[in-house]
Write an enzyme that holds these catalytic residues in place. Structure first.
Site, PDB file in Angstrom:
ATOM      1  N   ASP A 121      -8.135  13.616  14.992  1.00 45.94           N
ATOM      2  CA  ASP A 121      -6.715  13.624  15.225  1.00 45.94           C
ATOM      3  C   ASP A 121      -6.515  12.944  16.642  1.00 45.94           C
ATOM      4  OD1 ASP A 121      -4.142  13.362  14.823  1.00 45.94           O
ATOM      5  OD2 ASP A 121      -3.981  15.546  14.977  1.00 45.94           O
ATOM      6  N   ASP A 165      -6.295   6.354  13.891  1.00 45.76           N
ATOM      7  CA  ASP A 165      -6.764   7.209  14.958  1.00 45.76           C
ATOM      8  C   ASP A 165      -8.274   6.946  15.542  1.00 45.76           C
ATOM      9  OD1 ASP A 165      -5.474   9.704  15.309  1.00 45.76           O
ATOM     10  OD2 ASP A 165      -5.560   9.901  13.028  1.00 45.76           O
ATOM     11  N   ASP A 218      18.764   7.856  -7.579  1.00 45.64           N
ATOM     12  CA  ASP A 218      17.374   8.283  -7.319  1.00 45.64           C
ATOM     13  C   ASP A 218      16.970   9.021  -8.575  1.00 45.64           C
ATOM     14  OD1 ASP A 218      16.651   8.595  -4.077  1.00 45.64           O
ATOM     15  OD2 ASP A 218      18.805   8.276  -4.528  1.00 45.64           O
ATOM     16  N   ASP A 248      22.440   1.402   1.316  1.00 43.45           N
ATOM     17  CA  ASP A 248      22.970   1.336   2.726  1.00 43.45           C
ATOM     18  C   ASP A 248      21.831   1.492   4.071  1.00 43.45           C
ATOM     19  OD1 ASP A 248      22.209   3.908   1.302  1.00 43.45           O
ATOM     20  OD2 ASP A 248      23.046   5.110   2.670  1.00 43.45           O
ATOM     21  N   GLU A 289       9.151   6.644   1.524  1.00 46.49           N
ATOM     22  CA  GLU A 289      10.705   6.211   0.972  1.00 46.49           C
ATOM     23  C   GLU A 289      10.483   4.782   0.645  1.00 46.49           C
ATOM     24  OE1 GLU A 289      15.299   6.559   2.116  1.00 46.49           O
ATOM     25  OE2 GLU A 289      13.948   6.345   3.788  1.00 46.49           O
TER      26      GLU A 289
END
Length: 791
Positions: free
Chosen positions: A96, A107, A291, A459, A678
């Site tokens: 990491d 990474d 949603d 939006d 999302e």
């Protein structure tokens, strides 16, 4: 070097319970650790001797163990013996490199680690390699830690699991559970947290609707039994969505109560319990309108019919008590709804309900259809959302002042000129504008359109810039056409062509006109007659006519929004034009023109973008990108297009688009530690977007816990469109360009599409260069989210 192992003295660590390799963490890591008497050689290092200690020559350490100490490849499935905490430490320290507690393709670690094999009791080791295996290892270690495991025997097959199977399994068995909420005594502590609350008061507050005294008493009892909550229980007035009243709640936001069911308590009596539902995820920690529709489609694919049914129950409750299906179940959303999907949601669930009690199922569907009819008449075809002159409906919510759920500085650039005009600071002007002592009609107009954009769900976008409340959008007309057809079909097929309405409200006149809407005294009341299917089919046919008249553009072979004030089409090219196929209001000829002439405008490597680059226009420092514009892509647009194309017989096109989307999701999942975001930049195939609000669903440590609601659904629904061969190709991360050939004509595709690298690492590195503010050295988690997106 393999991470060190620690064992109890003189024993082997073995796992004699051979659980299914790809079972859920609770099954795979559940139970107690098992030990048995060890052979001397294999337990010797428990006393301090570790045969995997790297040899040292002068000052140089050889990090690679001798080749002879590695297992030969046998026929039996390989299993690893792992010390959980030590391996987590080593993996993060070695791999990491950007410190975000995720192992991703960006990474810079060696992407190589040796693990001790279980058959040798950790004496011999074997290499695991690559981003996917190492990120899966980190995820498995985090899950084992969750279940209190110090050591585990880990099947290699869990690290090499088919990524499509792994993501689909995680969505079905883990993510939906993590996104489940209830509003009751047990669930309040989780759901009351509101990142959009900027009042400084963090103690929870719940608003209970008028006419539910038992519910109010229940929450008061919860407040007494759980004093640590400091729960404030408030009862709303009979008309809770009066704009003046809603504005008065700006400084005391709270959660809105939802539907509950009566259950037996532990004392032999009755109590109330919240009906569970799914939230979108990340900072969206309440029930949202549109949603929920797409989430419900994923739930139905995964067999969670009752969960989806409960969400409809909440919407019925909201329509009854709050007057509409709310944008979200918080007090600052009381004046605002979102795109309507209730009828299709209810009918799809009804078709999957247990057939053993059809009478009860019919009663449930009747409640849902009655609620939809009320919402239709009192919200969507009532003023101010209805434009009586054209008959088109608009997103046009009530509301006063500055939307309170936005970040404090979100509107500063808008307010500064007005504050300077009055010689006030922005804060002073905001307070006086909100309390009504300063009047600014132009600012009122701005916030009218701003609220309408939020009600539209899109939006924000340049498609709606300073005009949304005036637009009869093509997506809303398509949804209302579907409402009309669904209601008519339900009345005819389920209710013997007669439906009595239980609630009393005004029925809007049909067909609409300025004259008929001017005189409400002549409007019928809902209980004055039975509802018949013919009326609803006539409404649908009439709406199809006005869609063709105002929204269809024959020369451009596309549907457009219609500006009811300027009385002309708004020529922003939006992918929501394909919602007409989902609704069924396009003719066969219109469908063919949409697919043959317009689909290529929106199709890119990762699926369908929200709008065209040409419509969006040039982007600059003074004109930043908006998240519902090109090049961004969202699950609702994909699902609606897939269903619409299949409906008209264009299954191959639906499959191709679904493949593109699932390929993009799967490569992100493989290369970025299991991320399910999302939204995406579908041109660059990246979730590291540089849009106004960043992205949601990407801020997690070691293992993804919930994905994101409608993205989870899009994956599960999308898989139902793929053939077996397509699913295998997605699992192998086969690019759509390879799988389908160069489907898009490079001369017609956007320039960025034709010249872009398509391998994941190049795409990711290119994104990091373009969007460096998204990734900080301390990790994604260090970002402060913009609170202005209200969804």
């Amino acid at each position: 070097m393999a991470p060190a192992l620690t064992h109890p003295t003189g024993v082997n660590f073995v796992d004699e319970q051979h659980r299914p390799v790809n079972s859920e963490a609770s099954t795979y890591y559940g139970g107690e650790e098992r030990f048995s008497r060890g052979r001397t050689y294999s337990a010797s290092f428990a006393h301090g001797y570790n045969p995997k200690r790297p040899p040292v020559f002068q000052d140089a350490t050889h990090h690679r163990a001798r080749r002879m100490s590695h297992d030969e490849k046998g026929s039996a499935p390989r299993r690893f013996l792992i010390d959980v905490e030590e391996t987590i430490r080593v993996v993060l320290e070695q791999e990491d490199t950007d410190g975000d507690f995720q192992i991703s393709v960006t990474d810079a670690g060696p992407k190589l680690m040796a693990l001790g094999t279980a058959t040798s009791n950790g004496f011999k080791s074997f290499d695991i390699r690559g981003t996917y295996m190492l990120s899966n290892l980190l995820q498995e270690l985090a899950l084992a830690r969750d279940h209190g495991r110090k050591r585990i025997v880990l099947d290699e097959a869990r690290l090499t699991e088919n990524p499509v199977d792994r993501l689909s399994r995680m969505i079905k068995n883990s993510f939906w559970n993590a996104l489940t909420r209830r509003i009751d005594g047990e669930g309040l502590e989780i759901i009351c947290a509101d990142p959009k609350n900027r009042t400084g008061r963090v103690n929870p507050r719940i608003y209970v609707p008028h006419g539910e005294p038992a519910m109010a008493e229940y929450y008061r009892q919860v407040a007494k039994e759980k004093p640590h909550l400091n729960l404030d229980v408030q009862v709303l007035p009979q008309v809770p969505d009066d704009p003046v009243f809603v504005k008065s709640l700006n400084n005391k936001p709270g959660l809105l109560a939802l539907a509950m069911q009566e259950v037996n308590d532990s004392k032999g009596g009755k109590t109330l319990k919240g009906i569970p539902f799914i939230v979108p995820g990340a900072r969206f920690n309440e029930l949202y309108n549109w949603d929920s529709y797409f989430i419900s489609l994923g739930l139905l694919v995964d067999g969670y019919v009752n969960m989806a049914k409960g969400m409809v129950d909440h919407f019925i409750f909201e329509i009854k008590h709050y007057g509409k299906i709310l944008n979200g179940s918080r007090s600052y959303y009381l004046c605002r709804t979102q795109p309507p999907f209730l009828t299709d949601m209810a009918l799809q669930i009804y078709n999957q309900l247990d057939r053993s009690d059809m009478e009860e199922n019919r009663k449930w569907l009747k409640r849902a259809i009655q609620a939809a009819i009320k919402e239709y008449h009192t919200i969507w075809v009532a003023e101010p959302r209805m434009d009586p002159k054209t008959g088109l409906s608009r997103f046009r919510p009530d509301g006063l002042g500055i939307p309170p759920e936005t970040e404090a500085t979100h509107f500063t650039h808008i307010l500064e000129p007005y504050a300077a005009k009055h010689g006030l600071s922005v804060l002073e002007f905001s307070e006086r504008y909100n309390d009504g002592s300063i009047k600014e009609p132009a600012l009122d107009e701005y916030f009218l359109h701003d609220r309408a954009v939020r009600e539209s769900g899109h939006d924000t976008t340049y498609r709606f810039e300073k005009r949304c409340a005036n637009l009869g959008t093509i997506d809303l007309q398509a949804l209302l056409y579907k409402y009309e057809v669904d209601i008519g079909t339900a009345i005819r097929e389920v209710f013997d062509d007669e439906l009595e309405l239980d609630e009393d409200f005004l029925l809007t006149p049909f067909p609409p006109s300025p004259e008929s809407y001017a005189d409400k005294s002549r409007w019928e009341r809902s209980k004055s007659r039975l509802q018949k299917s013919d009326e609803w089919f006539q409404r649908a046919e009439w709406r199809k006519g006005i869609i063709d008249k105002y929204c269809w553009n024959e020369s451009k072979a596309l549907y457009f929004d219609y500006d009811t004030v300027q009385e002309k089409q708004s020529l922003y090219e939006s992918v929501t034009a394909f919602w007409t196929l989902w609704a069924g209001c396009a003719s066969e000829e219109q469908c063919w023109k949409l697919i043959s002439q317009s689909l290529k405008k929106f199709e890119v490597l990762g699926g369908l973008v929200s709008g065209t680059e040409e419509s969006r226009g040039k982007i600059s420092l003074d004109r930043p990108n908006r998240q519902w514009d090109y090049p961004y892509a969202w699950p609702p647009h994909q699902i609606m297009a897939w269903v619409g194309l299949e409906r008209y017989g264009y299954l191959e096109d639906a499959q191709r688009l679904a493949y593109r989307w699932l390929y993009m999701m799967t490569t992100a999942f493989v290369d970025f530690n299991g991320v399910v975001p999302e939204k995406f930049d579908a041109v660059k195939l990246s979730h590291l977007v540089d849009a106004e609000y960043g992205n949601q669903g990407i801020d997690f440590k070691m293992v993804p816990r919930e994905g994101f609601g409608w993205m989870n659904a899009a994956y599960q629904v999308g898989l139902t469109y793929l053939s077996t061969g397509m699913r295998r190709a997605v699992s192998a991360c086969t690019s759509p360009e390879v799988f389908f050939g160069n489907y898009l004509n490079p001369q017609q595709a956007p320039a960025a599409y034709g010249s872009m690298p398509t391998d994941p690492l190049s795409l990711a590195m290119d994104t990091l260069k373009l969007s460096s503010p998204v990734i900080q050295p301390t990790g994604v988690g260090s970002q402060v989210p913009d609170m202005s997106q209200s969804y």
